[in-house]
Design a protein around this motif. Structure first.
Motif, PDB file in Angstrom:
ATOM      1  N   GLY A 153       3.905  16.940  39.310  1.00 34.36           N
ATOM      2  CA  GLY A 153       4.447  17.354  40.426  1.00 34.36           C
ATOM      3  C   GLY A 153       4.916  16.200  41.420  1.00 34.36           C
ATOM      4  O   GLY A 153       5.570  16.471  42.625  1.00 34.36           O
ATOM      5  N   GLN A 154       5.104  14.983  41.122  1.00 32.59           N
ATOM      6  CA  GLN A 154       5.650  13.871  41.796  1.00 32.59           C
ATOM      7  C   GLN A 154       6.901  13.141  40.986  1.00 32.59           C
ATOM      8  O   GLN A 154       7.324  12.199  41.779  1.00 32.59           O
ATOM      9  N   LEU A 155       7.323  13.569  39.959  1.00 35.62           N
ATOM     10  CA  LEU A 155       8.217  12.738  39.159  1.00 35.62           C
ATOM     11  C   LEU A 155       9.644  13.333  39.139  1.00 35.62           C
ATOM     12  O   LEU A 155      10.381  12.451  38.683  1.00 35.62           O
ATOM     13  N   ARG A 156       9.842  14.415  39.490  1.00 38.03           N
ATOM     14  CA  ARG A 156      11.148  15.071  39.409  1.00 38.03           C
ATOM     15  C   ARG A 156      12.257  14.328  40.007  1.00 38.03           C
ATOM     16  O   ARG A 156      11.834  13.827  41.039  1.00 38.03           O
ATOM     17  N   GLY A 157      13.281  14.075  39.365  1.00 38.00           N
ATOM     18  CA  GLY A 157      14.369  13.385  39.918  1.00 38.00           C
ATOM     19  C   GLY A 157      14.095  11.743  40.131  1.00 38.00           C
ATOM     20  O   GLY A 157      14.940  10.892  40.628  1.00 38.00           O
ATOM     21  N   LYS A 158      12.945  11.176  39.543  1.00 37.91           N
ATOM     22  CA  LYS A 158      12.850   9.934  39.737  1.00 37.91           C
ATOM     23  C   LYS A 158      12.842   9.048  38.312  1.00 37.91           C
ATOM     24  O   LYS A 158      12.773   9.576  37.302  1.00 37.91           O
ATOM     25  N   ILE A 159      13.163   7.832  38.329  1.00 36.14           N
ATOM     26  CA  ILE A 159      12.819   6.994  37.425  1.00 36.14           C
ATOM     27  C   ILE A 159      11.519   6.297  37.247  1.00 36.14           C
ATOM     28  O   ILE A 159      11.189   5.665  38.333  1.00 36.14           O
ATOM     29  N   VAL A 160      10.851   6.634  36.277  1.00 34.45           N
ATOM     30  CA  VAL A 160       9.324   6.559  36.345  1.00 34.45           C
ATOM     31  C   VAL A 160       9.027   5.147  35.734  1.00 34.45           C
ATOM     32  O   VAL A 160       9.070   5.022  34.416  1.00 34.45           O
ATOM     33  N   MET A 161       8.146   4.192  36.444  1.00 37.49           N
ATOM     34  CA  MET A 161       7.775   2.978  35.756  1.00 37.49           C
ATOM     35  C   MET A 161       6.355   3.143  35.306  1.00 37.49           C
ATOM     36  O   MET A 161       5.378   3.398  36.099  1.00 37.49           O
ATOM     37  N   VAL A 162       6.318   3.228  34.097  1.00 38.09           N
ATOM     38  CA  VAL A 162       4.845   3.607  33.421  1.00 38.09           C
ATOM     39  C   VAL A 162       3.920   2.558  33.005  1.00 38.09           C
ATOM     40  O   VAL A 162       2.888   2.955  32.656  1.00 38.09           O
ATOM     41  N   THR A 163       4.290   1.180  33.348  1.00 37.03           N
ATOM     42  CA  THR A 163       3.344   0.024  32.916  1.00 37.03           C
ATOM     43  C   THR A 163       2.615  -0.371  34.188  1.00 37.03           C
ATOM     44  O   THR A 163       3.638  -0.338  35.506  1.00 37.03           O
ATOM     45  N   MET A 164       1.513  -0.558  34.256  1.00 36.22           N
ATOM     46  CA  MET A 164       0.745  -1.112  35.124  1.00 36.22           C
ATOM     47  C   MET A 164       1.158  -2.769  35.590  1.00 36.22           C
ATOM     48  O   MET A 164       1.360  -3.660  34.599  1.00 36.22           O
ATOM     49  N   PRO A 165       1.970  -2.990  36.440  1.00 39.10           N
ATOM     50  CA  PRO A 165       2.651  -4.289  36.867  1.00 39.10           C
ATOM     51  C   PRO A 165       1.353  -5.424  36.914  1.00 39.10           C
ATOM     52  O   PRO A 165       0.479  -5.147  37.634  1.00 39.10           O
ATOM     53  N   GLY A 166       1.702  -6.454  36.294  1.00 40.83           N
ATOM     54  CA  GLY A 166       0.600  -7.570  36.366  1.00 40.83           C
ATOM     55  C   GLY A 166       1.004  -8.614  37.548  1.00 40.83           C
ATOM     56  O   GLY A 166       1.887  -8.409  38.423  1.00 40.83           O
ATOM     57  N   THR A 167       0.613  -9.671  37.335  1.00 42.00           N
ATOM     58  CA  THR A 167       0.907 -10.850  38.260  1.00 42.00           C
ATOM     59  C   THR A 167       1.641 -12.054  37.511  1.00 42.00           C
ATOM     60  O   THR A 167       1.726 -13.210  38.092  1.00 42.00           O
ATOM     61  N   LYS A 218       9.464  14.787  30.425  1.00 42.73           N
ATOM     62  CA  LYS A 218      10.442  15.810  30.312  1.00 42.73           C
ATOM     63  C   LYS A 218      10.081  17.171  31.235  1.00 42.73           C
ATOM     64  O   LYS A 218      10.810  17.458  31.901  1.00 42.73           O
ATOM     65  N   ALA A 219       8.747  17.419  31.143  1.00 42.83           N
ATOM     66  CA  ALA A 219       8.325  18.655  31.634  1.00 42.83           C
ATOM     67  C   ALA A 219       8.328  18.575  33.171  1.00 42.83           C
ATOM     68  O   ALA A 219       8.537  19.433  34.013  1.00 42.83           O
ATOM     69  N   GLU A 220       8.116  17.207  33.627  1.00 41.76           N
ATOM     70  CA  GLU A 220       8.280  17.125  35.034  1.00 41.76           C
ATOM     71  C   GLU A 220       9.438  16.636  35.701  1.00 41.76           C
ATOM     72  O   GLU A 220       9.716  16.432  36.759  1.00 41.76           O
ATOM     73  N   ALA A 222      11.587  14.023  34.875  1.00 44.81           N
ATOM     74  CA  ALA A 222      11.902  12.617  35.242  1.00 44.81           C
ATOM     75  C   ALA A 222      13.240  12.490  34.646  1.00 44.81           C
ATOM     76  O   ALA A 222      13.878  13.053  33.540  1.00 44.81           O
ATOM     77  N   VAL A 223      14.061  11.546  35.503  1.00 42.79           N
ATOM     78  CA  VAL A 223      15.460  11.013  35.087  1.00 42.79           C
ATOM     79  C   VAL A 223      15.339  10.003  33.797  1.00 42.79           C
ATOM     80  O   VAL A 223      16.226  10.302  32.786  1.00 42.79           O
ATOM     81  N   ALA A 224      14.378   9.145  34.010  1.00 43.23           N
ATOM     82  CA  ALA A 224      14.293   8.313  32.691  1.00 43.23           C
ATOM     83  C   ALA A 224      12.982   7.491  32.811  1.00 43.23           C
ATOM     84  O   ALA A 224      12.248   7.907  34.063  1.00 43.23           O
ATOM     85  N   TYR A 225      12.516   6.642  31.871  1.00 41.07           N
ATOM     86  CA  TYR A 225      11.353   6.018  32.275  1.00 41.07           C
ATOM     87  C   TYR A 225      11.428   4.544  31.928  1.00 41.07           C
ATOM     88  O   TYR A 225      12.447   4.228  31.383  1.00 41.07           O
ATOM     89  N   VAL A 226      10.853   3.600  32.463  1.00 41.58           N
ATOM     90  CA  VAL A 226      10.716   2.173  32.466  1.00 41.58           C
ATOM     91  C   VAL A 226       9.667   1.458  32.107  1.00 41.58           C
ATOM     92  O   VAL A 226       8.469   1.944  32.532  1.00 41.58           O
ATOM     93  N   THR A 227       9.415   0.591  31.092  1.00 45.90           N
ATOM     94  CA  THR A 227       8.374  -0.145  30.829  1.00 45.90           C
ATOM     95  C   THR A 227       8.423  -1.533  31.140  1.00 45.90           C
ATOM     96  O   THR A 227       9.740  -2.088  31.477  1.00 45.90           O
ATOM     97  N   GLN A 228       7.579  -2.300  31.144  1.00 44.30           N
ATOM     98  CA  GLN A 228       7.703  -3.927  31.594  1.00 44.30           C
ATOM     99  C   GLN A 228       7.481  -4.601  30.199  1.00 44.30           C
ATOM    100  O   GLN A 228       6.781  -4.379  29.558  1.00 44.30           O
TER     101      GLN A 228
END
Length: 545
Positions: A153-167, A218-220, A222-228
């Protein structure tokens, strides 16, 4: 002195001469072998074409994703080169693969809070964006199916960053190195085989997650997704594995350089979330779902003697030009073929050369060769598998059934660890093969290539030959900067290839192939593998693994 005693003394006196005569053919053969080595060295060092071949594969053809237009060009060009150099029976052998995919152009930039061009690449086999799309990002790390509920319910219209960012990951050792004698000595260890029947199921579960993540995004809406990127230093990779027809993703995917990814994550944490623009102009090619291995030969003089073989994978990823991985290995194999043909070698056994396809997606080309020519795995009623599922499940299929050509392949030699100098061979836990391998390498010991170690290796095109009991060997190579920054990365260009090393490697490979092809005895074979017992029958499976 009695006549009988005189005869005995005369016979004894003649023994050294008789022995010398008896040993003469072996001595002549040895001299001929060394003479052949001299001709190979001269041709390979003074008339080398290795770097020209590598340059054409990288600068001219470029990255060679399996079934992409560039790979089709590479298939045709390498076959043409083999034929031009006088090799025989040049042909391609097809196997089912999936969709072709290539990048026309791509761009990712931050729009707010300030304009900034970002370092990014489309993830392999993800779809195009149909023009530039602009949307805010949301940092929603997901690596298990149960993570979906948190972001529903939070991803519609967003570009989703799916990787946990490290340091960040600062290097702790020099990125470029060569092997010392001590390094090589540490490889001479018999490694006990480990059999975990459930490991394939765990890997398949991770593959299934990629498909489930795409379906969830897709179901949610999302416009696209991004990995690190998994390396720092602005390096990119862009690997993706959903390449089967009917299996490719529905949501565009982008890999961002680690530094750019973490910048966006920090901005999103501080708020408001940054907005980025993504343009991914990629193309699918469904004109031919088959991938193709390229095969060429130097025919042997004894049709009953079988053949020896060398191979390297021709395909690559697309972030760089696929230079060290594996235009280098392909160029070395091709150059070894050219050297042997140019010096007029007429080996007893046929010498076969293979440029594999589909290696980066699961060693599929050499697996197909094994199934077509050497052995099958599993029972006739087993369900067919495709894509990475074939790779993960193949070694768990029993029994192994040798084909009529199984015994014909005397030895296979593989190159796939960059452009570094050859330092010897891994014996792949076959101690009986060590003396012969050392003898074949001996003319090239002064070039640094005389080592044979027990250790096994994996992850490339000899493994499925080993898995059915066929002699498949990988060379020890100086690593250079292959593992630290080049392997699969955007820095994998011609600039990182070392001509001196590649000339040495091509000569050594040609020499080993000729020695193996002319050897009086075949290498000692291991038995045909049978289904092993689990190494740890009391192990429990970690559901998060």
């Amino acid at each position: 002195m009695r006549p009988s005693l005189l005869a005995a003394v005369a016979a004894v006196a003649l023994l050294p001469a008789v022995a010398a005569v008896a040993l003469l053919p072996a001595a002549i053969a040895s001299a001929q072998d060394r003479s052949a080595a001299n001709r190979l060295i001269d041709e390979g060092m003074n008339h080398s074409q290795a770097m020209q071949t590598a340059q054409h594969l990288t600068d001219v053809i470029g990255p060679r994703m399996t079934n992409s237009p560039a790979m089709r060009t590479a298939e045709a060009w390498t076959a043409e080169q083999f034929a031009k150099w006088g090799l025989k029976n040049v042909h391609k052998e097809g196997f089912p693969f999936g969709r072709g995919w290539s990048i026309e152009r791509s761009s990712v930039r931050m729009v707010s809070p300030r304009p900034l061009q970002l370092t990014a690449i489309p993830i392999a086999w993800t779809p195009a964006t149909n023009g530039a799309v602009t949307a805010p990002v949301i940092v929603a790390p997901m690596k298990r199916e149960r993570d979906f509920d948190k972001w529903r319910g939070q991803l519609r219209g967003k570009i989703v960053m799916v990787t946990m960012p490290g340091t960040g990951d600062e290097p702790s050792s020099a990125p470029f190195r060569r092997l010392s004698g001590e390094d090589i000595a540490k490889l001479d260890v018999y490694v006990q085989p480990e059999h975990d029947p459930e490991s394939a199921d765990r890997r398949l579960k991770r593959l299934d997650f990629s498909q489930k993540l795409d379906a969830f995004l897709k179901a949610e809406g999302a416009v696209a997704y991004v990995t690190q990127s998994y390396r720092d230093g602005k390096l990119l990779h862009g690997e993706g594995y959903l390449f089967g027809r009917g299996e490719t993703p529905a949501v565009p995917g982008i890999e961002l350089a680690a530094e750019d990814y973490r910048r966006l994550a920090r901005l999103a944490k501080a708020g408001p979330a940054p907005t980025i623009e993504v343009l991914s102009d990629v193309r699918y090619d469904d004109s031919d779902v088959n991938a193709y291995n390229i095969i060429a030969e130097i025919p042997g003089t004894d049709p009953k003697a079988g053949y020896v073989m060398a191979g390297a994978h021709l395909d690559s990823w697309v972030a760089g030009d696929g230079a060290a991985d594996n235009a280098a290995g392909s160029a070395m194999v091709m150059e070894a073929a050219r050297i042997l043909a140019a010096t007029g070698q007429r080996p007893k056994r046929t010498i076969r050369f293979a440029l594999w396809s589909g290696e980066e997606q699961g060693i599929l080309g050499s697996m197909a060769y094994v199934e077509q020519h050497l052995a099958t795995r599993g029972r006739p009623g087993d369900a067919p598998q495709s894509g990475l599922k074939r790779y993960y499940g193949w070694t768990n299929r029993w029994p192994i059934t040798p084909k009529p050509g199984y015994a014909d392949l005397a030895a296979y030699f593989n190159i796939d660890n960059g452009s570094g100098k050859l330092r010897g061979l891994y014996a792949e836990n076959n101690p009986a093969a060590v003396p012969m391998l050392k003898e074949w390498l001996s003319p090239y010991a002064s070039m640094g290539a005389g080592n044979v170690v027990q250790r096994t290796t994996g992850g490339t095109d000899h493994v499925f030959m080993q898995a059915v009991g066929v002699q498949g060997f990988q060379f020890i190579q100086d690593p250079l900067d292959y593992g630290s920054r080049i392997h699969h990365s955007s820095a994998d260009t011609f600039d990182h290839l070392k001509g001196e090393d590649m000339r040495q490697a091509s000569v050594v490979l040609a020499g080993v192939l000729l020695a193996a092809a002319n050897a009086d005895k075949a290498l000692p074979r291991p038995p045909v593998p049978t289904q092993p017992a689990p190494t740890n029958p009391f192990a429990y499976t970690d559901t998060d693994d």
